[in-house]
Structures are given as structure tokens and as C-alpha cells.
Design a protein around this motif. Sequence first.
Motif, PDB file in Angstrom:
ATOM      1  N   MET A 147       0.876  -1.156   0.107  1.00  0.00           N
ATOM      2  CA  MET A 147       0.064  -0.079   0.000  1.00  0.00           C
ATOM      3  C   MET A 147       0.728   1.287   0.044  1.00  0.00           C
ATOM      4  O   MET A 147       1.916   1.357   0.349  1.00  0.00           O
ATOM      5  CB  MET A 147      -0.959  -0.021   1.194  1.00  0.00           C
ATOM      6  N   THR A 148       0.248   1.927  -0.562  1.00  0.00           N
ATOM      7  CA  THR A 148       1.243   3.467  -0.548  1.00  0.00           C
ATOM      8  C   THR A 148       0.621   4.331   0.784  1.00  0.00           C
ATOM      9  O   THR A 148      -0.093   3.823   1.475  1.00  0.00           O
ATOM     10  CB  THR A 148       0.737   4.287  -1.879  1.00  0.00           C
ATOM     11  N   SER A 149       1.348   5.214   0.797  1.00  0.00           N
ATOM     12  CA  SER A 149       1.386   6.253   1.721  1.00  0.00           C
ATOM     13  C   SER A 149      -0.184   6.954   2.122  1.00  0.00           C
ATOM     14  O   SER A 149      -0.635   6.781   3.235  1.00  0.00           O
ATOM     15  CB  SER A 149       2.337   7.338   2.156  1.00  0.00           C
ATOM     16  N   ARG A 150      -0.512   7.136   1.000  1.00  0.00           N
ATOM     17  CA  ARG A 150      -1.831   7.697   0.949  1.00  0.00           C
ATOM     18  C   ARG A 150      -2.944   6.689   1.334  1.00  0.00           C
ATOM     19  O   ARG A 150      -3.794   6.955   1.899  1.00  0.00           O
ATOM     20  CB  ARG A 150      -2.215   8.358  -0.391  1.00  0.00           C
ATOM     21  N   GLU A 151      -2.708   5.553   0.741  1.00  0.00           N
ATOM     22  CA  GLU A 151      -3.883   4.445   1.140  1.00  0.00           C
ATOM     23  C   GLU A 151      -3.909   4.095   2.814  1.00  0.00           C
ATOM     24  O   GLU A 151      -4.627   3.701   3.199  1.00  0.00           O
ATOM     25  CB  GLU A 151      -3.499   3.265   0.206  1.00  0.00           C
ATOM     26  N   GLN A 152      -2.559   4.161   3.221  1.00  0.00           N
ATOM     27  CA  GLN A 152      -2.368   3.681   4.577  1.00  0.00           C
ATOM     28  C   GLN A 152      -2.983   4.870   5.427  1.00  0.00           C
ATOM     29  O   GLN A 152      -3.547   4.637   6.417  1.00  0.00           O
ATOM     30  CB  GLN A 152      -0.768   3.782   4.998  1.00  0.00           C
ATOM     31  N   ARG A 153      -2.811   5.994   4.940  1.00  0.00           N
ATOM     32  CA  ARG A 153      -3.584   7.349   5.669  1.00  0.00           C
ATOM     33  C   ARG A 153      -5.186   7.019   5.915  1.00  0.00           C
ATOM     34  O   ARG A 153      -5.703   7.086   6.539  1.00  0.00           O
ATOM     35  CB  ARG A 153      -3.109   8.571   5.228  1.00  0.00           C
TER      36      ARG A 153
ATOM     37  N   ALA B 177      -6.589   4.272   5.381  1.00  0.00           N
ATOM     38  CA  ALA B 177      -7.047   3.235   6.354  1.00  0.00           C
ATOM     39  C   ALA B 177      -6.964   3.635   7.932  1.00  0.00           C
ATOM     40  O   ALA B 177      -8.080   3.426   8.549  1.00  0.00           O
ATOM     41  CB  ALA B 177      -6.018   1.918   5.698  1.00  0.00           C
ATOM     42  N   TRP B 178      -6.178   4.280   8.467  1.00  0.00           N
ATOM     43  CA  TRP B 178      -6.066   4.769   9.448  1.00  0.00           C
ATOM     44  C   TRP B 178      -7.177   5.564   9.855  1.00  0.00           C
ATOM     45  O   TRP B 178      -7.820   5.672  10.847  1.00  0.00           O
ATOM     46  CB  TRP B 178      -4.752   5.622   9.540  1.00  0.00           C
TER      47      TRP B 178
ATOM     48  N   THR C 291     -10.280   3.479  10.030  1.00  0.00           N
ATOM     49  CA  THR C 291     -10.458   2.983  11.314  1.00  0.00           C
ATOM     50  C   THR C 291     -10.932   3.699  12.522  1.00  0.00           C
ATOM     51  O   THR C 291     -11.886   3.243  13.157  1.00  0.00           O
ATOM     52  CB  THR C 291      -9.075   2.442  11.623  1.00  0.00           C
TER      53      THR C 291
ATOM     54  N   PRO D 182      -8.150  -3.411   4.442  1.00  0.00           N
ATOM     55  CA  PRO D 182      -7.084  -2.792   3.704  1.00  0.00           C
ATOM     56  C   PRO D 182      -6.914  -2.895   2.318  1.00  0.00           C
ATOM     57  O   PRO D 182      -6.820  -1.799   1.438  1.00  0.00           O
ATOM     58  CB  PRO D 182      -5.824  -2.884   4.361  1.00  0.00           C
TER      59      PRO D 182
END
Length: 432
Positions: free
Chosen positions: A1-7, A9-10, A13, A48
Motif C-alpha cells: 500500500m502507498t502512504s496515501r492508502e495507509q492514511r 485506512a487509518w 479505522t 485494507p
Amino acid sequence: MTSREQRRAWVLTRVLKHELTMTEAAELVGLSERQLWRLRTAFERDGPAGLVHGNRGRPSKRRLDTSLRERVIELRRTTYADVNDTHLAELLAERGGIAISRPSLQRILRAAGVASPRRRRPPRHRSRRERMAAEGLLLQLDGSRHDWLEDRGPRLTLVGAIDDATGMVPAATFREQEDAAAYLEILRATIVGHGLPGALYHDRHSAFAPTSPGPAEAGAPAELSQVGRALVELGIGSIVARSPQAKGRIERLWGTFQDRLVVELRLAGVTDRAGANELLAAFLPRFNARFAVPPADPVPGWRSVPADVQLDRILVFKYRCKVARDHTIRLDGRTLQLPPGRGGRGYAGRLVEVHLRLDRSIVAFDGARQLAVRAAPPDPVQLRAQGRLRSDPGLVPEAATSPWTPPVDHPWRRVRKGTKLYQQRLTESLNS
């Protein structure tokens, strides 16, 4: 996952934990609330992985076929070894039927480790002269000495003109050297095809003005060259450039021609000047359609040729020749026979105007009256190509021996009667 996708997901959540509202979460990720609801549904269903785009890792449907990519790379390395990317895209579309954009071509070649043959330099800031407003107001003329045939034939000079307003090339020709005949030929082709230009912008070549003019008398007009005289008779202005940068438009044209035209000549297998001029006639219309720009003023500045102007009597080499006693004139290594005229003496001893045309035919005039014409000599190259000019094996000289003694009856040994050598040889023959 890219940093944008990780953000994302956070943030989602925290939304599911009821720590953030959908409106607050949409502001944090920079999306609309509607788009965030779509991502929330995918996140709740797949976790995710639902935030990752479905096309990731899949080849594009618009991607070129692998065999076609390999063919393009092979053509670039073999047939079009030193062709730039833009020209290569055009040649592939014209000759190979491969329609590919320049950016796609660049990506394919750079990924294969094929660099561009031309090194691009960053543009430098400089003050540029504005183009002329209308087409035909100003033409820039020059010649380019270059190895156009790449050791397949003689080294030639390309002489041409470019319109300052549009960048269109009205005429160009290959010559053995840059001379007055080349500029007269360019001028004639331009006038016949478009009309009379307003002015010519050129360098200090001797074809436009004598480099070492003779001493001028007080009040006498300046000495003119053959091209300068033709410009005066046609009413065309002549502007001298003090540096190559002053006529930078045609200097830049030679760089483009040396990049593109050399490749076209090589692909056609041209080996002589006649073939180069034949290809050039087909190359110029395509070049003008590709690079010419519209002028600021749509009304062209070409002038029509006046009805009383005869180009055959202006775009020539004019001379004042004295007629010999046998009513002949010697010019260009040939003899022109004039009619005897009235009164027996005719034109002997008089000065007449003689024109040497671009096709090397000779015409003599007495004012407006045409006296005699001698046609152009045949071209040995064309005669040999047509099989009409052959070397006779019986005329091939034998190899000379050294030392060589002429025979007794050789013309070198002949003497005139009444000389001492004649009397001496006569006495020797009587005594023997």
C-alpha cells in the motif's frame, strides 16, 4: 500500500471506532463525503485491500504489443540508428505503418537503454527579433557546406532560402559550391512559385557584392555583382547581415536539415547531385507542412512580376563582349557565330550584350534585338547514363617508356627549309 492508502485506512479505522465523523474524515483525506462512503464500504468488506485500485498490477489495454515494441527498438538500432525521436515517430508512420506518439516512443526507447542521438541543451535567455508580419516581405538566404551524402558521393553545398514570417522554405538546391548561379536559380524558383519578395537578408558572400571592387570614379555608381544587378533590376531590397546570429533563422534551418535530410538521403540511397535534388523537391513540401507557422498578417507580401519584365533577360550572367573580325564571340570556352549583318562589316569590332543563362546557353543581343543563340552543351553525365557517350578502346594511349626517343619522321625532328639545321641534315644525307 502507498502512504496515501495507509492514511485512508487509518482515518477509516477511527471512523469505525466512532472517533471521527464522516464529514471530519473527508476533510482529513481530501475527498468528498460521497467518495469516502464508497471507500468505507470497500474497507468494511475487504479490509485494507479494498482501498487498493483494482487495475493495479494489470497491463493497460492500450499498451503496445510486445512484438511491436521489440520491432520498434530493432528498427531504431539498425535502420534508423541516428534519427531523433520526433523524426523517428514520423518515419515509422510514413514508411513502416506504425502509428506511435513521440512520448510513447521515448518511453519504449529509454526503457530499453536507447538514448537520444541529439544532446538537448537548456534554452538560454536572449532577445529575439520579431518575425515579419506577412509572408514574402523578407527572405533569408545562405548556403551550407556539408557531407550530405555521407561518403556515398561528392561533398555538396545546399543553397536555399527561408521566409522570415512563416519559416517556409520556398526553394533550395544542391550545388557543387555556393556561387552566383545557385542564388540566381533560387531567386528564379522563388519568383516563379510565389512572386517577388520584398527584400533578401544575406551574408557578405561575393555573389551579392564584389569583395574587391575596382576603383570607382567620383559620382559613378558602385560596382555590382551579377546577383546584385538582378536584384536592382527586379526592385528587390538587399540587406547584409553582420554576423551569423543576425540571420539565425536560416542557420537553425541548416541544423534541422543536417539532422533530417541526411537521413532521408541515406534511406533513399542517393549517391549524386541529381538524385539529391530530385529527393529535395519531394522533401520540401513535407517539411513546410510540418514546420511552417501561420503569419501574423494573412495578406501575403509577394509582388507579382510586371508584364514588361522578362526573367530570361534578368536572371542571367550579362557581359559586354567585342565581336571579332569573323563575326564571332568567345564566351564560356565556346564560340558564338553572329550574322554578318548589313554592309558586309556587320558587328565586327562592336560591343554587344551577351547573356549566359543558367542552363549555359548563350544569347547575343543588340539592344532589344536578338542576334544569335547557342544551345547549352550536353551534360556528359546524362550522356554516359543514356549510353550515348562511350570511351573508344582504340583511343586508349599506350604506356610510355622512359627514356623515349622520337622517330626520325616525328614532327619534333622536322625542320624548315632555309635554316642551318636543314642545310646540315641535307649535306649529311648527300654525303652518306
